[in-house]
Design a protein around this motif. Sequence first.
Motif: not given
Length: 327
Positions: A179-187, A191-194, A232-241, A280-284
């Motif tokens: 399935i692949g390793l941890f997604d480094e876009n999360h930083f 990332e563990d939820t993903d 900021k990172n959590t809100s950004r990653n929530s959308i990405y997730l 800003h995190g949401i937009l990112d």
Amino acid sequence: MSNRTCVVIPNFNGKEYMADCLMALRMQTLPPDEIIVVDNGSTDGSADLVAGDFPEVRLVRLEENTGFCGGVNTGIRMADEDGMDYVILLNSDTRADPRFVEELVRAMDVNQQTFSCQAKMISMRDPGKMDDGGDLYCSFGWAFARGKGRSSHLFRKPAEIFSACAGAAIYRMSILREIGLFDENHFAYLEDTDIGWRARIHGYENLYIPSSRVLHVGSAASGSVYNLFKVKNTSRNSIYLISKNMPPFQIFLNFPFLFFGFAVKAVFFTRKGFGREYLHGILDGFRLSRRGKAEGRHVPYDPVNFPNYVKLQVEMWINMFRRLLNV
């Protein structure tokens, strides 16, 4: 031939806790076959401490901070090259019980469909309280730690969880290759939820194993429960997730709940003084989602996995009530 296990510890300025973390690993009833510390460009001397006081540990010094994902992926790749069957990820601000490794390995050996198992994480500052009894995710778009803040005498039974908290969890190397390793876009953050979600889509399971225990400080690297970086990172990653793991029909199905959940968070963080960073995190997150899709990081929908999506969806609905009722 028994399965071989490596412990990977990502470190960023964790000198205050590192010695206790590594000393606890020396006391394990089932010593790991290898311990790798990946230092993410620390400046506090923690890497020198590892090199000087723990010669049995394989130390990797990265020139810059690659985030949690970059650090652990470096260690996982090294463990894979060394022929390890399991990799345990462990935060540097933990102190593991002597049976920590043995109980995780024992649980993994039972079923080849198990992707990950998480230890019972107890607050180091208040050992009477739970820190994390397995991570859950709900249709509000919220990931949360099961049992956080409740009595550490509870949550005594093994349980299936949405995903394992990577602060103290074991992963099956063969499934990571699939399935692949941890997604480094999360930083860092979610990332563990993903990765647990990706495994669930493919039909694998994640378990909580309370007989494996660690004490955990928590927020040691980021510095506090709420700060600009984390919000900021959590809100950004929530959308990405969501964009990565939900096919369009599932996003449509959950949209009213997701809208409500993100609105509640926006109000909450505005009152905390972090409203701008959250938005800003949401937009990112939308920008990152477009980039991630172009990079091929989104999980492609396969009708074969439809029963797994149904199971996950029911679980996300149930978890809304678990979160609201704190059970």
